[in-house]
Design an enzyme around this catalytic site. Structure first.
Site, mmCIF file in Angstrom:
data_model
loop_
_atom_site.group_PDB
_atom_site.id
_atom_site.type_symbol
_atom_site.label_atom_id
_atom_site.label_comp_id
_atom_site.label_asym_id
_atom_site.label_seq_id
_atom_site.Cartn_x
_atom_site.Cartn_y
_atom_site.Cartn_z
ATOM 1 N N GLU A 116 0.831 -1.218 0.000
ATOM 2 C CA GLU A 116 0.000 0.000 0.000
ATOM 3 C C GLU A 116 0.860 1.260 0.000
ATOM 4 O O GLU A 116 0.396 2.340 0.390
ATOM 5 C CB GLU A 116 -0.939 0.007 1.221
ATOM 6 C CG GLU A 116 -1.903 -1.152 1.300
ATOM 7 C CD GLU A 116 -2.975 -1.157 0.214
ATOM 8 O OE1 GLU A 116 -3.019 -0.200 -0.583
ATOM 9 O OE2 GLU A 116 -3.738 -2.123 0.163
ATOM 10 N N HIS A 139 -3.142 2.321 8.132
ATOM 11 C CA HIS A 139 -4.208 1.543 7.495
ATOM 12 C C HIS A 139 -4.461 0.286 8.317
ATOM 13 O O HIS A 139 -3.530 -0.412 8.709
ATOM 14 C CB HIS A 139 -3.806 1.156 6.063
ATOM 15 C CG HIS A 139 -4.705 0.131 5.462
ATOM 16 N ND1 HIS A 139 -6.048 0.345 5.274
ATOM 17 C CD2 HIS A 139 -4.470 -1.138 5.040
ATOM 18 C CE1 HIS A 139 -6.587 -0.738 4.748
ATOM 19 N NE2 HIS A 139 -5.660 -1.658 4.601
ATOM 20 N N HIS A 141 -7.917 -2.761 9.599
ATOM 21 C CA HIS A 141 -9.196 -3.391 9.256
ATOM 22 C C HIS A 141 -10.083 -3.509 10.499
ATOM 23 O O HIS A 141 -10.347 -4.626 10.966
ATOM 24 C CB HIS A 141 -8.948 -4.794 8.682
ATOM 25 C CG HIS A 141 -8.004 -4.869 7.516
ATOM 26 N ND1 HIS A 141 -7.336 -6.030 7.162
ATOM 27 C CD2 HIS A 141 -7.638 -3.939 6.607
ATOM 28 C CE1 HIS A 141 -6.593 -5.806 6.086
ATOM 29 N NE2 HIS A 141 -6.746 -4.537 5.740
ATOM 30 N N GLU A 169 -18.651 12.134 21.857
ATOM 31 C CA GLU A 169 -17.241 12.273 21.456
ATOM 32 C C GLU A 169 -17.016 12.265 19.939
ATOM 33 O O GLU A 169 -16.015 12.797 19.470
ATOM 34 C CB GLU A 169 -16.420 11.122 22.055
ATOM 35 C CG GLU A 169 -16.001 11.334 23.485
ATOM 36 C CD GLU A 169 -15.145 12.575 23.685
ATOM 37 O OE1 GLU A 169 -14.066 12.648 23.073
ATOM 38 O OE2 GLU A 169 -15.559 13.467 24.436
ATOM 39 N N HIS A 210 -13.307 -3.158 3.288
ATOM 40 C CA HIS A 210 -11.877 -3.429 3.443
ATOM 41 C C HIS A 210 -11.356 -2.912 4.795
ATOM 42 O O HIS A 210 -10.836 -3.690 5.582
ATOM 43 C CB HIS A 210 -11.087 -2.817 2.276
ATOM 44 C CG HIS A 210 -9.619 -3.114 2.333
ATOM 45 N ND1 HIS A 210 -8.872 -3.481 1.244
ATOM 46 C CD2 HIS A 210 -8.736 -3.101 3.372
ATOM 47 C CE1 HIS A 210 -7.622 -3.702 1.592
ATOM 48 N NE2 HIS A 210 -7.521 -3.465 2.882
HETATM 49 O O1 2HA Z 1 -0.986 -4.878 4.063
HETATM 50 O O2 2HA Z 1 -3.980 -4.484 4.600
HETATM 51 O O3 2HA Z 1 -4.577 -3.530 2.194
HETATM 52 C C1 2HA Z 1 -2.086 -5.675 3.926
HETATM 53 C C2 2HA Z 1 -3.297 -4.853 3.684
HETATM 54 C C3 2HA Z 1 -3.567 -4.471 2.291
HETATM 55 ZN ZN ZN Z 2 -5.859 -3.663 4.085
#
Ligand code: 2HA
Ligand code: ZN
Length: 270
Positions: A116, A139, A141, A169, A210
């Site tokens: 990424e 980033h 999840h 909040e 995602h």
């Molecule tokens: O690095 O999360 O979007 C692994 C991920 C790709």
């Molecule tokens: Zn990811």
């Protein structure tokens, strides 16, 4: 201990990554985090020698050239990062022409930065243009936020308002709202560009089905921002299928913003 690991912001970076794994947000090799190092940190803690050069897939913005970052490894597991940082993170300097990463530490056994990297470089540049103190692009999840994107209409304004209404909040922590992208293929220049465009006026951008991108001046701030959006999403998930009896209305949201001297996203509140 290696000098770089004595750097306080690297120590913090590793413990936040560990914490993200323990929250269940970063399964297997999910997630990636990059952090710009301050000049004084580079001088005090980063080894001078370049171990190898890794070509970048895009030419880095002039704002990033000559800058040094900590960044997670492609295929690396957050679960293992704190215990084995030399394998799972790299300390890279962006070459003066923006085409290469000069590796100063880490990425042992021929490792490379996250897939990424497009989004990371583009988001750092986008945030630096509006906030020269931004250091983090993160980033991950988060479970509830990701689940929510399966269940609600993918509308940036509607999602922001719903997240704001869950708890006091929310609007305090993300008054500009959340950016929202439809499902897109990850690891591409296109999703990187789209994320960076949203980052021009949002510190947090949801990737439908995602995960999420967050940014901030410190790793605590970037993590805290994502944590707050995730908490609001969790409340929304718990509310699903139930009749909502009480909620924070526009008057309430405006009162919170006025009290904390914040400017909510223009046009969202009536
Ligand atoms: O690095 O999360 O979007 C692994 C991920 C790709
Ligand atoms: Zn990811």
């Amino acid at each position: 201990m290696e000098k770089i690991l004595e750097c306080l912001s690297i120590e913090k970076y590793l413990s936040i990554i560990d914490n993200m794994y323990r929250l269940g947000w970063d399964e297997r090799n999910g997630g990636n985090v990059s952090m710009l190092l301050l000049k004084e940190e580079v001088e005090a803690y980063v080894p001078k020698a370049v171990i190898r050069e890794i070509p970048l897939p895009i030419v880095a913005d002039p704002l990033l050239r000559g800058k040094t970052l900590a960044i997670t490894r492609t295929g690396g597991y957050f679960r293992n990062t704190k215990a084995h940082p030399e394998h799972n993170i790299g300390i890279i300097e962006i070459s003066p022409d923006g085409t290469k990463a000069l590796l100063h530490w880490g990425f042992e056994d021929d490792g490379c930065f996250t897939s990424e990297v497009y989004a990371h470089l583009l988001c750092h540049a986008a945030r630096l243009k509006v906030n020269p103190n931004n250091r983090i692009v993160m980033h991950t999840h988060p479970t509830n936020l990701l689940a929510l994107t399966h269940l609600v209409k993918l509308d940036e304004k509607e999602l922001t308002l719903a997240l704001w209404r869950t708890m006091t909040e929310s609007i305090v922590v993300f008054p500009e709202g959340v950016g929202l992208l439809p499902w897109m293929l990850c690891g591409t220049n296109e999703i990187g560009q789209a994320t960076a465009e949203k980052m021009a006026d949002h510190r947090v951008v949801v990737w439908s089905l995602h995960g999420v991108y967050g940014s901030g001046d410190t790793i605590d701030e970037a993590f805290g921002l994502i944590e707050t959006v995730e908490k609001a999403a969790e409340i929304m998930i718990k509310e699903l299928g139930h009749e909502i009896i009480n909620d924070i209305d526009d008057e309430g949201l405006k009162a919170i913003a006025a009290h904390f001297k914040l400017t909510p996203h223009p046009g969202y509140l009536k």
